[in-house]
Scaffold this motif. Sequence first.
Motif, PDB file in Angstrom:
ATOM      1  N   GLY A  77       1.795 -15.443  30.846  1.00  0.00           N
ATOM      2  CA  GLY A  77       0.727 -15.597  31.388  1.00  0.00           C
ATOM      3  C   GLY A  77       0.150 -17.053  30.262  1.00  0.00           C
ATOM      4  O   GLY A  77      -0.692 -17.659  30.676  1.00  0.00           O
ATOM      5  N   THR A  78       0.086 -16.400  28.951  1.00  0.00           N
ATOM      6  CA  THR A  78      -0.519 -17.367  27.734  1.00  0.00           C
ATOM      7  C   THR A  78       0.362 -18.708  27.938  1.00  0.00           C
ATOM      8  O   THR A  78      -0.291 -19.621  27.565  1.00  0.00           O
ATOM      9  CB  THR A  78      -0.498 -16.686  26.876  1.00  0.00           C
ATOM     10  OG1 THR A  78       0.725 -16.188  26.438  1.00  0.00           O
ATOM     11  CG2 THR A  78      -1.531 -15.702  26.583  1.00  0.00           C
ATOM     12  N   GLU A 130       1.914  -9.798  33.801  1.00  0.00           N
ATOM     13  CA  GLU A 130       1.733  -8.385  34.404  1.00  0.00           C
ATOM     14  C   GLU A 130       0.219  -8.197  34.464  1.00  0.00           C
ATOM     15  O   GLU A 130      -0.100  -7.570  35.432  1.00  0.00           O
ATOM     16  CB  GLU A 130       2.555  -7.291  33.744  1.00  0.00           C
ATOM     17  CG  GLU A 130       3.810  -7.508  33.972  1.00  0.00           C
ATOM     18  CD  GLU A 130       4.657  -6.341  33.410  1.00  0.00           C
ATOM     19  OE1 GLU A 130       4.134  -5.374  33.256  1.00  0.00           O
ATOM     20  OE2 GLU A 130       5.881  -6.478  32.925  1.00  0.00           O
ATOM     21  N   TRP A 131      -0.313  -8.614  33.362  1.00  0.00           N
ATOM     22  CA  TRP A 131      -1.827  -7.919  33.306  1.00  0.00           C
ATOM     23  C   TRP A 131      -2.776  -9.272  33.470  1.00  0.00           C
ATOM     24  O   TRP A 131      -3.995  -9.457  34.071  1.00  0.00           O
ATOM     25  CB  TRP A 131      -2.191  -7.072  32.057  1.00  0.00           C
ATOM     26  CG  TRP A 131      -1.615  -7.543  30.923  1.00  0.00           C
ATOM     27  CD1 TRP A 131      -2.433  -8.407  30.126  1.00  0.00           C
ATOM     28  CD2 TRP A 131      -0.516  -7.224  30.146  1.00  0.00           C
ATOM     29  NE1 TRP A 131      -1.833  -8.510  28.899  1.00  0.00           N
ATOM     30  CE2 TRP A 131      -0.561  -7.845  28.671  1.00  0.00           C
ATOM     31  CE3 TRP A 131       0.408  -6.492  30.401  1.00  0.00           C
ATOM     32  CZ2 TRP A 131       0.458  -7.645  28.007  1.00  0.00           C
ATOM     33  CZ3 TRP A 131       1.608  -6.366  29.560  1.00  0.00           C
ATOM     34  CH2 TRP A 131       1.535  -6.979  28.243  1.00  0.00           C
ATOM     35  N   GLY A 136      -9.943 -10.332  36.757  1.00  0.00           N
ATOM     36  CA  GLY A 136     -10.874 -11.058  37.432  1.00  0.00           C
ATOM     37  C   GLY A 136     -11.792 -11.771  36.323  1.00  0.00           C
ATOM     38  O   GLY A 136     -12.127 -11.388  35.287  1.00  0.00           O
ATOM     39  N   TYR A 137     -12.153 -13.196  36.767  1.00  0.00           N
ATOM     40  CA  TYR A 137     -12.699 -14.022  35.949  1.00  0.00           C
ATOM     41  C   TYR A 137     -14.163 -13.490  35.266  1.00  0.00           C
ATOM     42  O   TYR A 137     -14.366 -13.358  34.278  1.00  0.00           O
ATOM     43  CB  TYR A 137     -12.907 -15.299  36.431  1.00  0.00           C
ATOM     44  CG  TYR A 137     -13.618 -16.460  35.381  1.00  0.00           C
ATOM     45  CD1 TYR A 137     -12.789 -16.873  34.149  1.00  0.00           C
ATOM     46  CD2 TYR A 137     -14.718 -16.865  35.643  1.00  0.00           C
ATOM     47  CE1 TYR A 137     -13.227 -17.709  33.323  1.00  0.00           C
ATOM     48  CE2 TYR A 137     -15.221 -17.889  34.816  1.00  0.00           C
ATOM     49  CZ  TYR A 137     -14.365 -18.426  33.637  1.00  0.00           C
ATOM     50  OH  TYR A 137     -14.957 -19.136  32.924  1.00  0.00           O
ATOM     51  N   ASP A 183      -4.074  -9.192  24.874  1.00  0.00           N
ATOM     52  CA  ASP A 183      -2.873  -8.694  25.020  1.00  0.00           C
ATOM     53  C   ASP A 183      -2.511  -7.356  24.019  1.00  0.00           C
ATOM     54  O   ASP A 183      -2.006  -6.305  24.355  1.00  0.00           O
ATOM     55  CB  ASP A 183      -1.821  -9.683  24.539  1.00  0.00           C
ATOM     56  CG  ASP A 183      -1.387 -10.493  25.701  1.00  0.00           C
ATOM     57  OD1 ASP A 183      -1.742 -10.422  26.541  1.00  0.00           O
ATOM     58  OD2 ASP A 183      -0.784 -11.837  25.146  1.00  0.00           O
ATOM     59  N   PHE A 184      -3.150  -7.340  22.880  1.00  0.00           N
ATOM     60  CA  PHE A 184      -3.098  -6.393  21.835  1.00  0.00           C
ATOM     61  C   PHE A 184      -3.658  -5.185  22.442  1.00  0.00           C
ATOM     62  O   PHE A 184      -3.181  -3.971  22.398  1.00  0.00           O
ATOM     63  CB  PHE A 184      -3.745  -6.821  20.424  1.00  0.00           C
ATOM     64  CG  PHE A 184      -3.348  -5.997  19.457  1.00  0.00           C
ATOM     65  CD1 PHE A 184      -2.401  -5.040  19.386  1.00  0.00           C
ATOM     66  CD2 PHE A 184      -3.503  -6.541  17.954  1.00  0.00           C
ATOM     67  CE1 PHE A 184      -1.764  -4.357  18.347  1.00  0.00           C
ATOM     68  CE2 PHE A 184      -3.144  -6.002  16.764  1.00  0.00           C
ATOM     69  CZ  PHE A 184      -2.269  -4.720  16.983  1.00  0.00           C
ATOM     70  N   LEU A 185      -4.963  -5.470  23.095  1.00  0.00           N
ATOM     71  CA  LEU A 185      -5.657  -4.128  23.632  1.00  0.00           C
ATOM     72  C   LEU A 185      -4.735  -3.439  25.023  1.00  0.00           C
ATOM     73  O   LEU A 185      -4.596  -2.140  24.769  1.00  0.00           O
ATOM     74  CB  LEU A 185      -6.957  -4.718  24.305  1.00  0.00           C
ATOM     75  CG  LEU A 185      -7.794  -3.450  25.088  1.00  0.00           C
ATOM     76  CD1 LEU A 185      -8.280  -2.574  24.240  1.00  0.00           C
ATOM     77  CD2 LEU A 185      -9.008  -4.472  25.702  1.00  0.00           C
ATOM     78  N   GLU A 186      -4.020  -4.245  25.688  1.00  0.00           N
ATOM     79  CA  GLU A 186      -3.364  -3.842  26.807  1.00  0.00           C
ATOM     80  C   GLU A 186      -2.369  -3.137  26.404  1.00  0.00           C
ATOM     81  O   GLU A 186      -1.645  -2.163  26.986  1.00  0.00           O
ATOM     82  CB  GLU A 186      -3.087  -5.029  27.683  1.00  0.00           C
ATOM     83  CG  GLU A 186      -2.588  -4.858  28.922  1.00  0.00           C
ATOM     84  CD  GLU A 186      -3.361  -3.980  29.986  1.00  0.00           C
ATOM     85  OE1 GLU A 186      -3.325  -3.254  30.786  1.00  0.00           O
ATOM     86  OE2 GLU A 186      -4.866  -4.398  29.791  1.00  0.00           O
TER      87      GLU A 186
END
Length: 410
Positions: A77-78, A130-131, A136-137, A183-186
């Motif tokens: 993603g990034t 994946e996430w 949603g924006y 990412d860290f939160l997920e």
Amino acid sequence: MTEYTSDLLRLLDARGYIHQLTDAAGLDALAAKQVVPIYVGFDATAPSLHVGNLVSVMLLRRAQQAGHKPIVIMGGGTTKIGDPSGKDEVRKLLDDDGINANIASIRRVFERLLTFGDGPTDAVMVNNDEWLSKLGYIDMLRDVGRHFTINRMLTFDSVRLRLDREQPLTFLEFNYMILQAYDFLELSRRYGCRAQMGGSDQWGNIVNGVELTRRIDGTEVFGVTTPLITKADGSKMGKSVSGAVWLNETQLSNYDYWQFWRNTDDRDVGRFLRLFTDVPLDEIARLEALQGAEINEAKIVLANAATAMCRGDAAATEAAETARKTFEEGASGDALPSHNVAKGNITLVDALVALGFAASKGEARRLIKGGGARVESEKITDENFMIAIGAETIRISAGKKNHGLLNPVE
């Protein structure tokens, strides 16, 4: 040297990996009592990582050696956004097929350096697409964006340096730090991840993730960065005279990879042995104390160990034997870099560029004028020298350490 209680921080400290810690005591206490899932992120901008990324890969290897769980995050993603850290210009964007092909290629190196599986300390590889692709924006702006202030984001080096140099920074790239923090939160939610590690240029991004995870979920997570790894001459780690030192053998021959480590500056040998090999510390202390020509023993140990770890034992053995033949017997080993040339003529300038001994024709001409180029054993100083390609392989040398072959083809 700080006194740590956990095997993790003791190992990282003893081998010279620690530069910054968000909460040294907190991470040390956690790592001393439980398995800690730890992640490092890598964007998939090329089919291979390079030596400049290797210290971050080794962080995950050390974490696993200390009994913890490595999480390799591939930035599917990034990579679509582009990390502005250390970049002077906007990076070329890749499509999904290109990114996925790069991830598959990069995985091969991780499979040599880490043990993957389903166990508590086995490594896993995850794609953040994946996430991130499902966000949603409006939801992202409302739930995550409100925790970031423009004032603070403008203070981070990745942003400030680009603006100071009056280089464009797109709104797309400006969002990168928010996505990395997310990412860290997920990962905290999905895998119980409690620490992120990375290079010193990632400090701001890591701190953002630590703070975001605490603010939204109230979970305490930690960050670790390594020092900026430069060579003793001040040059950037991961680069050689002929370009990037790639970890995958499809991008760089085993011999050239081995030679990169063999050519290490005397002053760097001990540090690189600690960072990039599993050679025991007491043996490293003996090797780095060697003086004069004996330091070459340490360089060969470094080259063999680093190549075996990344490319396999057979690759290291073959490269070492090729080097022995080349330098001790004057022969041409099988693993030397080579270039196929149609019978006829080729300029020495073109040959040096084709073999990777010069990054450009101008650099090749300077090498020749300076007396650094040889055809077979003859020094050539004529910039316009033509090499006649017949039935025999021709050996080209650049300096004392770079040797390659021109192979005639029909």
